[in-house]
Every structure is written in C-alpha cells, then in structure tokens.
Write an enzyme that holds these catalytic residues in place. Structure first.
Site, mmCIF file in Angstrom:
data_model
loop_
_atom_site.group_PDB
_atom_site.id
_atom_site.type_symbol
_atom_site.label_atom_id
_atom_site.label_comp_id
_atom_site.label_asym_id
_atom_site.label_seq_id
_atom_site.Cartn_x
_atom_site.Cartn_y
_atom_site.Cartn_z
ATOM 1 N N ARG A 117 0.827 -1.217 -0.013
ATOM 2 C CA ARG A 117 -0.019 0.147 -0.018
ATOM 3 C C ARG A 117 0.867 1.367 0.064
ATOM 4 O O ARG A 117 0.324 2.324 0.247
ATOM 5 C CB ARG A 117 -0.906 -0.117 1.100
ATOM 6 N N LYS A 139 3.249 11.471 -10.738
ATOM 7 C CA LYS A 139 2.209 10.776 -11.619
ATOM 8 C C LYS A 139 2.916 9.262 -11.874
ATOM 9 O O LYS A 139 3.921 9.457 -12.512
ATOM 10 C CB LYS A 139 2.029 11.301 -12.882
ATOM 11 N N GLU A 181 9.318 18.444 -24.396
ATOM 12 C CA GLU A 181 8.700 18.544 -23.232
ATOM 13 C C GLU A 181 9.259 19.872 -22.677
ATOM 14 O O GLU A 181 8.214 20.558 -21.991
ATOM 15 C CB GLU A 181 8.786 17.481 -22.250
ATOM 16 N N LYS A 223 7.315 23.013 -13.812
ATOM 17 C CA LYS A 223 6.561 21.949 -13.193
ATOM 18 C C LYS A 223 6.162 21.813 -11.883
ATOM 19 O O LYS A 223 4.951 21.590 -11.411
ATOM 20 C CB LYS A 223 7.200 20.710 -13.849
ATOM 21 N N GLU A 233 -4.621 16.845 -10.224
ATOM 22 C CA GLU A 233 -5.122 17.341 -11.460
ATOM 23 C C GLU A 233 -6.415 17.459 -11.507
ATOM 24 O O GLU A 233 -7.512 16.793 -12.342
ATOM 25 C CB GLU A 233 -4.344 16.207 -12.532
ATOM 26 N N ARG A 237 -3.446 21.691 -13.495
ATOM 27 C CA ARG A 237 -2.162 20.550 -13.935
ATOM 28 C C ARG A 237 -2.712 19.996 -15.144
ATOM 29 O O ARG A 237 -1.681 19.580 -15.862
ATOM 30 C CB ARG A 237 -2.351 19.622 -12.912
ATOM 31 N N ASN A 241 -0.837 18.443 -20.111
ATOM 32 C CA ASN A 241 -1.064 17.527 -21.064
ATOM 33 C C ASN A 241 -1.221 18.058 -22.375
ATOM 34 O O ASN A 241 -1.716 17.376 -23.233
ATOM 35 C CB ASN A 241 -2.423 16.813 -20.630
ATOM 36 N N HIS A 244 -0.940 16.101 -25.648
ATOM 37 C CA HIS A 244 -0.774 14.706 -25.386
ATOM 38 C C HIS A 244 -1.836 13.866 -25.763
ATOM 39 O O HIS A 244 -2.076 12.473 -25.799
ATOM 40 C CB HIS A 244 -0.750 14.325 -23.593
ATOM 41 N N HIS A 248 -0.571 10.857 -27.205
ATOM 42 C CA HIS A 248 -0.885 9.288 -26.887
ATOM 43 C C HIS A 248 -1.550 8.707 -27.541
ATOM 44 O O HIS A 248 -1.349 7.252 -27.735
ATOM 45 C CB HIS A 248 -1.719 9.486 -25.640
ATOM 46 N N HIS A 261 7.935 8.936 -26.905
ATOM 47 C CA HIS A 261 6.968 9.934 -26.192
ATOM 48 C C HIS A 261 7.073 11.145 -26.710
ATOM 49 O O HIS A 261 6.054 12.072 -27.013
ATOM 50 C CB HIS A 261 6.891 9.792 -24.824
HETATM 51 P P1 NAD Z 1 12.661 5.912 -21.634
HETATM 52 O O1 NAD Z 1 12.663 5.851 -20.231
HETATM 53 O O2 NAD Z 1 12.202 4.990 -22.454
HETATM 54 O O3 NAD Z 1 14.363 6.420 -21.885
HETATM 55 C C1 NAD Z 1 14.672 6.362 -23.270
HETATM 56 C C2 NAD Z 1 15.874 5.656 -23.632
HETATM 57 O O4 NAD Z 1 17.103 6.189 -23.013
HETATM 58 C C3 NAD Z 1 15.838 4.115 -23.065
HETATM 59 O O5 NAD Z 1 16.152 3.188 -23.998
HETATM 60 C C4 NAD Z 1 16.754 4.319 -21.862
HETATM 61 O O6 NAD Z 1 17.172 3.092 -21.399
HETATM 62 C C5 NAD Z 1 17.778 5.305 -22.363
HETATM 63 N N1 NAD Z 1 18.387 6.133 -21.384
HETATM 64 C C6 NAD Z 1 17.911 6.653 -20.272
HETATM 65 N N2 NAD Z 1 18.801 7.289 -19.663
HETATM 66 C C7 NAD Z 1 20.065 7.104 -20.653
HETATM 67 C C8 NAD Z 1 21.357 7.725 -20.402
HETATM 68 N N3 NAD Z 1 21.535 8.730 -19.305
HETATM 69 N N4 NAD Z 1 22.220 7.582 -21.462
HETATM 70 C C9 NAD Z 1 21.881 6.521 -22.290
HETATM 71 N N5 NAD Z 1 20.643 6.098 -22.303
HETATM 72 C C10 NAD Z 1 19.613 6.247 -21.594
HETATM 73 O O7 NAD Z 1 11.842 7.183 -22.363
HETATM 74 P P2 NAD Z 1 11.588 8.493 -21.550
HETATM 75 O O8 NAD Z 1 11.662 9.654 -22.737
HETATM 76 O O9 NAD Z 1 12.937 9.024 -20.525
HETATM 77 O O10 NAD Z 1 10.440 8.582 -21.026
HETATM 78 C C11 NAD Z 1 9.103 8.195 -21.596
HETATM 79 C C12 NAD Z 1 8.228 7.912 -20.539
HETATM 80 O O11 NAD Z 1 7.800 8.887 -19.726
HETATM 81 C C13 NAD Z 1 6.754 7.559 -21.244
HETATM 82 O O12 NAD Z 1 6.411 6.126 -20.996
HETATM 83 C C14 NAD Z 1 5.787 8.687 -20.850
HETATM 84 O O13 NAD Z 1 4.620 8.231 -20.714
HETATM 85 C C15 NAD Z 1 6.433 8.846 -19.378
HETATM 86 N N6 NAD Z 1 6.022 10.424 -18.963
HETATM 87 C C16 NAD Z 1 5.634 10.179 -17.917
HETATM 88 C C17 NAD Z 1 5.229 11.457 -16.973
HETATM 89 C C18 NAD Z 1 4.844 11.624 -15.877
HETATM 90 O O14 NAD Z 1 4.373 12.912 -15.305
HETATM 91 N N7 NAD Z 1 5.079 10.672 -15.198
HETATM 92 C C19 NAD Z 1 5.535 12.739 -17.828
HETATM 93 C C20 NAD Z 1 6.030 12.824 -19.326
HETATM 94 C C21 NAD Z 1 6.444 11.240 -19.853
HETATM 95 N N1 GLY Z 2 3.317 15.077 -17.317
HETATM 96 C C1 GLY Z 2 2.098 15.397 -16.888
HETATM 97 C C2 GLY Z 2 1.841 15.825 -15.467
HETATM 98 O O1 GLY Z 2 2.767 15.411 -14.695
HETATM 99 O O2 GLY Z 2 0.892 16.361 -15.080
#
Ligand code: NAD
Ligand code: GLY
Length: 359
Positions: A117, A139, A181, A223, A233, A237, A241, A244, A248, A261
């Site tokens: 939990r 998130k 972003e 942010k 949200e 907030r 998006n 997105h 998405h 992404h």
């Molecule tokens: P990712 O986590 O897939 O990383 C991208 C690639 O880079 C991967 O292959 C990873 O292994 C590699 N990598 C990471 N750090 C590295 C480094 N320092 N050197 C070399 N390679 C490295 O993708 P991302 O773009 O970081 O994240 C995308 C994800 O984040 C999506 O799933 C998206 O939905 C999510 N997201 C979430 C939020 C949130 O608020 N929680 C906001 C935006 C995006």
């Molecule tokens: N990336 C969207 C949020 O954090 O609300």
C-alpha cells in the site's frame, strides 16, 4: 547545485539539479530504512548503477534490472517488481530508487505506490525528458494496450536527484524528444522561456552545459509550480497535457515504442495548435512558429500517414481528461498561455486531423 522544492505540505520534496550529484551524498537524508531496492533497466545498469551503489554502501541494496523499452511499461513487469520485493522480504519501510528514464520512473513509482500500500521512493531520472517532466509530480503508472498510462496512481517521491552529467550518454534522438517537453512549458505558460528556446535551441542540441542546466531548471520550476497548485489534476495541472491527447493516440495507435513519447507529443502539440487556430485563438503565423521550433529541434512534425482521423478519435476517447464520454483537449489561447481542457466535437477533431495530414 540548485535546489527547488515541490511544495505539497507534508509531502513536499526537493529537486536537486547539478553535475556529478551521484557523488554528493544526497541519498542518506531521504532514506529512512535499511532496505533499498534500485529499479533500473539493461541500458542504464552498466552506465550508472555502480555510481549510485557507491552512495548506498550503508544500506542493504538489491537491484532489479528490467528490459528496456516503452513496450515493457506494463502491469506484468510491475508484477515482476512485486515478486522480487516479496522474494527478497522487503518491508513496508523500504525505499525504492527508480534509476532511469520516464519508463523506469513511472513503473518504479507505481510499484512503490502499490507495494504494501505504498513505500517511499526516490526518482533518479537519466533522460532529459525524465529530468524535466516525468520525475517531478508523482504521476506513476503503466500503459494498457487500449490506452497510454491508463493504469496508475499519484505517489510523490521523497526527492528527485537530477545529475545533468548523465545526459552525455543519451543519444541525439532521445535528447530531441526531451526538448519537446521543455518546449511545452514555454508554450503553455512561459512565453519568456519560449523565446529563449527559440534563440538557444542549437545550444541545447549541442549539449552546452549551461544552456541545458538552465532549461532543466526552468522546466522544473514550471512543473513544480503547477504540481504544487494542483497535485491531483483537478484543474490547472491538465495544461501539462498539452499535445498529449493527440500524442498518446499516436503512441498507442502506432504501437508503444515506435514513436518516442517526446516525438509523439511534438506532433500532438502541432495538431493541438492547429485546433487552437480553428477555434480562433491562434493565428496561422503562431502555428507555423510552433512547428518551426520543433523542426529546428530535429523533431518530425508530420503525422503518421497510416493513422486515420477515425483511429485518432477512437483512441482519444480513452483519455484521462475525458468527462462523460466527451473528448477534452488542451488548447492555447496564445503562445505562452494554455487553457483548461475543453470538450471538442468529434467532427471538428476529424476536420483538424484531416487538414493537418493534408498539409
Ligand atoms: P525511456 O525511459 O524509455 O528512456 C529512453 C531511452 O533512453 C531508453 O532506452 C533508456 O534506457 C535510455 N536512457 C535513459 N537514460 C540514459 C542515459 N543517461 N544514457 C543513455 N541512455 C539512456 O523514455 P523517456 O523519454 O525518458 O520517458 C518516456 C516515458 O515517460 C513515457 O512512458 C511517458 O509516458 C512517461 N512520462 C511520464 C510523465 C509523468 O508525469 N509521469 C511525464 C512525461 C512522460
Ligand atoms: N506530465 C503531465 C503531468 O505530470 O501532469
């Protein structure tokens, strides 16, 4: 080192930004347990795990290494984290460290939100995208075959530790996806930053360390301010998006991982800009200016040719912003000012998507 704060009362936490932060001992003050689990992936493990482990010598540390990729951001892989934690007898006071990009941060955070939990967790983001967005704000979650990030929870970390040095190993495609972003913050609420980005995008692409540090800090300030105002949200907030709803749909429709992404939401932001023009908010020149900055970043602004407007609309009907079945989209009133989600008729969405594709 810079330190920002996400102000959420008793759940407030710092964001540390700087070079070589894995060498400063920032972890100790945020870890209240003996047991620590690091969640990472096969790409990050050989690059940065040892560095982080050096900081955690005083703890009982276990590491789970997941396969790398958006298509592994599933409930099934979160379950492997649960099984690992149970097998290793992790207690409720344990701390989870998510070391990686947004995929690892979202999955690790979600595992931390659910395990017994809820256990404490620390975000150690290693992509630009994760440093400027996903690691901040709590998130967490995974994708479902029918919709992006549709399963998840809000769960704030204890701290976000952003070591800007790790970006040195990130490839150019991932860097550009992260800049998408960054540009988003300029578009939705920070015109001054948008103009700075227009003038400094080359520096970011060339990985000028001062420019990157500035862009990361300014993004995190934006942010943190939004999250502090509206953690769950219920209102403002949602502007984070922007782009997105379309983006998405591209990620889900094309198959997770085909478009990064950041790549998908860059196209989505251009589509949302065109919708904003159709609604009478933006001018054609504004839309062009928005497309230009993404193109200068090296991001493709052409929508996937094999995705019909009908497919978008079906996928957009599965979005967390929707209410009573209405598709709700974030538009811009002007460059630098986003509006709250608004219900948009399917016919208008189809028209915008078709004219975007025809462009
Ligand atoms: P990712 O986590 O897939 O990383 C991208 C690639 O880079 C991967 O292959 C990873 O292994 C590699 N990598 C990471 N750090 C590295 C480094 N320092 N050197 C070399 N390679 C490295 O993708 P991302 O773009 O970081 O994240 C995308 C994800 O984040 C999506 O799933 C998206 O939905 C999510 N997201 C979430 C939020 C949130 O608020 N929680 C906001 C935006 C995006
Ligand atoms: N990336 C969207 C949020 O954090 O609300």
């Amino acid at each position: 080192m810079k330190q920002l704060q996400v102000a959420l009362g008793s759940r407030s936490y710092p964001i540390y930004i700087g070079e070589n932060l894995f060498k400063d001992n920032l972890f100790e003050q945020h870890i209240k347990s003996k047991q620590v689990v690091i969640v990472t992936n096969t790409t990050i493990e050989p690059l940065y795990l040892a560095l982080v482990m050096q900081q955690l010598e005083a703890y009982q540390v276990e590491t789970i290494v997941l396969p790398d990729g958006e298509n592994y951001k599933t409930l099934a892989y979160v379950e492997t984290i649960f099984t690992f934690l149970l097998e290793k007898k992790f207690s409720r006071n344990a701390t989870l460290c998510a070391l990686g990009g947004g995929v690892i941060g979202d999955m690790g955070g979600f595992a931390a939100a659910c395990y017994q939990r809820g256990i404490a967790f620390i975000q150690i983001p290693t992509t630009l995208l994760a440093q400027v967005d996903s690691s901040v704000g709590g998130k967490t979650g995974v994708n479902h075959i029918l919709g992006k990030n549709m399963i998840g929870a809000f769960h704030q970390p204890q701290a976000v530790i952003i070591d800007t040095q790790v970006l040195a190993s990130l490839d150019d495609r991932q860097l550009a996806a992260g800049i998408a972003e960054v540009i988003k913050y300029g578009l939705i609420r920070d015109i001054e930053f948008f103009i700075w980005l227009e003038n400094n995008i080359e520096k970011l692409l060339l990985r000028d360390s001062a420019a990157l540090a500035f862009a990361i800090e300014r993004s995190c300030i934006n942010k943190a301010e939004i999250v502090s105002q509206d953690e769950m949200e219920t209102g403002i907030r949602a502007i984070l998006n922007f782009g997105h709803t379309f983006g998405h749909a591209i990620e889900t429709g094309m198959g997770y991982g085909k478009y990064l992404h950041g790549e998908a939401i860059a196209i989505g932001m251009c589509q949302a800009a065109l919708l904003s023009q159709q609604l009478g908010y933006l001018t054609a020149a504004d839309v062009l200016r928005i497309k230009n900055i993404f193109e200068k970043t090296g991001l493709c602004v052409t929508a996937p040719k094999d995705m019909s407007a009908q497919t978008y609309v079906e996928l957009m009907s599965v979005d967390k912003k929707n209410i009573n079945g209405d598709i709700r989209v974030i538009c811009l009133h002007a460059i630098g000012t986003a509006c709250l989600p608004m219900a948009v008729e399917t016919s208008l969405l189809m028209q915008v998507l078709n004219s975007y594709n025809a462009d």
